[in-house]
Structures are given as C-alpha cells and as structure tokens.
Motif scaffolding. Structure first.
Motif, PDB file in Angstrom:
ATOM      1  N   CYS A  79       0.830  -1.211   0.000  1.00  0.00           N
ATOM      2  CA  CYS A  79       0.000   0.000   0.000  1.00  0.00           C
ATOM      3  C   CYS A  79       0.864   1.260   0.000  1.00  0.00           C
ATOM      4  O   CYS A  79       0.571   2.224  -0.711  1.00  0.00           O
ATOM      5  N   GLN A  80       1.928   1.252   0.766  1.00  0.00           N
ATOM      6  CA  GLN A  80       2.812   2.406   0.810  1.00  0.00           C
ATOM      7  C   GLN A  80       3.544   2.598  -0.519  1.00  0.00           C
ATOM      8  O   GLN A  80       3.741   3.725  -0.972  1.00  0.00           O
ATOM      9  N   ASP A  81       3.933   1.515  -1.154  1.00  0.00           N
ATOM     10  CA  ASP A  81       4.647   1.596  -2.431  1.00  0.00           C
ATOM     11  C   ASP A  81       3.752   2.104  -3.562  1.00  0.00           C
ATOM     12  O   ASP A  81       4.233   2.731  -4.498  1.00  0.00           O
ATOM     13  N   HIS A  82       2.455   1.839  -3.494  1.00  0.00           N
ATOM     14  CA  HIS A  82       1.540   2.178  -4.585  1.00  0.00           C
ATOM     15  C   HIS A  82       0.571   3.303  -4.254  1.00  0.00           C
ATOM     16  O   HIS A  82      -0.380   3.543  -4.991  1.00  0.00           O
ATOM     17  N   ARG A  83       0.801   4.024  -3.176  1.00  0.00           N
ATOM     18  CA  ARG A  83      -0.153   5.058  -2.758  1.00  0.00           C
ATOM     19  C   ARG A  83      -0.238   6.224  -3.742  1.00  0.00           C
ATOM     20  O   ARG A  83      -1.257   6.873  -3.843  1.00  0.00           O
ATOM     21  N   ARG A  84       0.828   6.495  -4.487  1.00  0.00           N
ATOM     22  CA  ARG A  84       0.804   7.626  -5.430  1.00  0.00           C
ATOM     23  C   ARG A  84      -0.085   7.356  -6.637  1.00  0.00           C
ATOM     24  O   ARG A  84      -0.577   8.272  -7.262  1.00  0.00           O
ATOM     25  N   SER A  85      -0.293   6.087  -6.963  1.00  0.00           N
ATOM     26  CA  SER A  85      -1.134   5.761  -8.114  1.00  0.00           C
ATOM     27  C   SER A  85      -2.529   5.309  -7.709  1.00  0.00           C
ATOM     28  O   SER A  85      -3.307   4.867  -8.551  1.00  0.00           O
ATOM     29  N   ASP A  86      -2.867   5.455  -6.440  1.00  0.00           N
ATOM     30  CA  ASP A  86      -4.175   5.027  -5.943  1.00  0.00           C
ATOM     31  C   ASP A  86      -5.188   6.158  -6.100  1.00  0.00           C
ATOM     32  O   ASP A  86      -5.061   7.196  -5.449  1.00  0.00           O
ATOM     33  N   PRO A  87      -6.196   5.997  -6.971  1.00  0.00           N
ATOM     34  CA  PRO A  87      -7.162   7.077  -7.181  1.00  0.00           C
ATOM     35  C   PRO A  87      -8.019   7.373  -5.955  1.00  0.00           C
ATOM     36  O   PRO A  87      -8.570   8.467  -5.843  1.00  0.00           O
TER      37      PRO A  87
END
Length: 68
Positions: free
Chosen positions: A39-47
């Motif tokens: 979740c921390q690694d992909h938070r920037r691409s989470d709409p």
C-alpha cells in the motif's frame, strides 16, 4: 439406509478436515507487513487517495444540467 448415508457424510467430513490440516499456513503478521508495504509503495497511483483529474474522469457529465 440412513446409516450408509451418515457414514458417507462422515467420510467426506474426515477427508475435508485432512485437506484443511495439510494446507500450508502463512503467519498473519508477515502477510500484514507485506500488505502495508504494498500500500505504501503504490499510494501515489491510488485514485482513492489522490483523486481523479476532472479531465480524465469518465463518469463526470460532459455538459451541465439546465433547468427550464
């Protein structure tokens, strides 16, 4: 006849329990750490966290509503 049916049910239950007992388990704490890291690694691409730009939102109405 019901004794035969009951025996078949018990055999199915025993077989299911054997399958469940032989399943390899993962410690929950390890899985939770991996989930948090993902979740921390992909938070920037989470709409849900960053929002959707109005220009690229396919659900936004293209025209405004006019009341007569």
């Amino acid at each position: 006849m019901s004794g035969c049916n009951s025996l078949a049910q018990v055999q199915k239950l025993v077989e299911q329990l054997r399958v469940e007992a032989s399943t390899e388990r993962i410690k929950i704490s390890l899985t939770a750490v991996e989930l948090v890291q993902y979740c921390q690694d992909h938070r920037r691409s989470d709409p849900l966290l960053t929002g959707i730009a109005a220009s690229s939102n396919p659900f936004k109405d293209k025209r405004s509503c006019v009341l007569l």
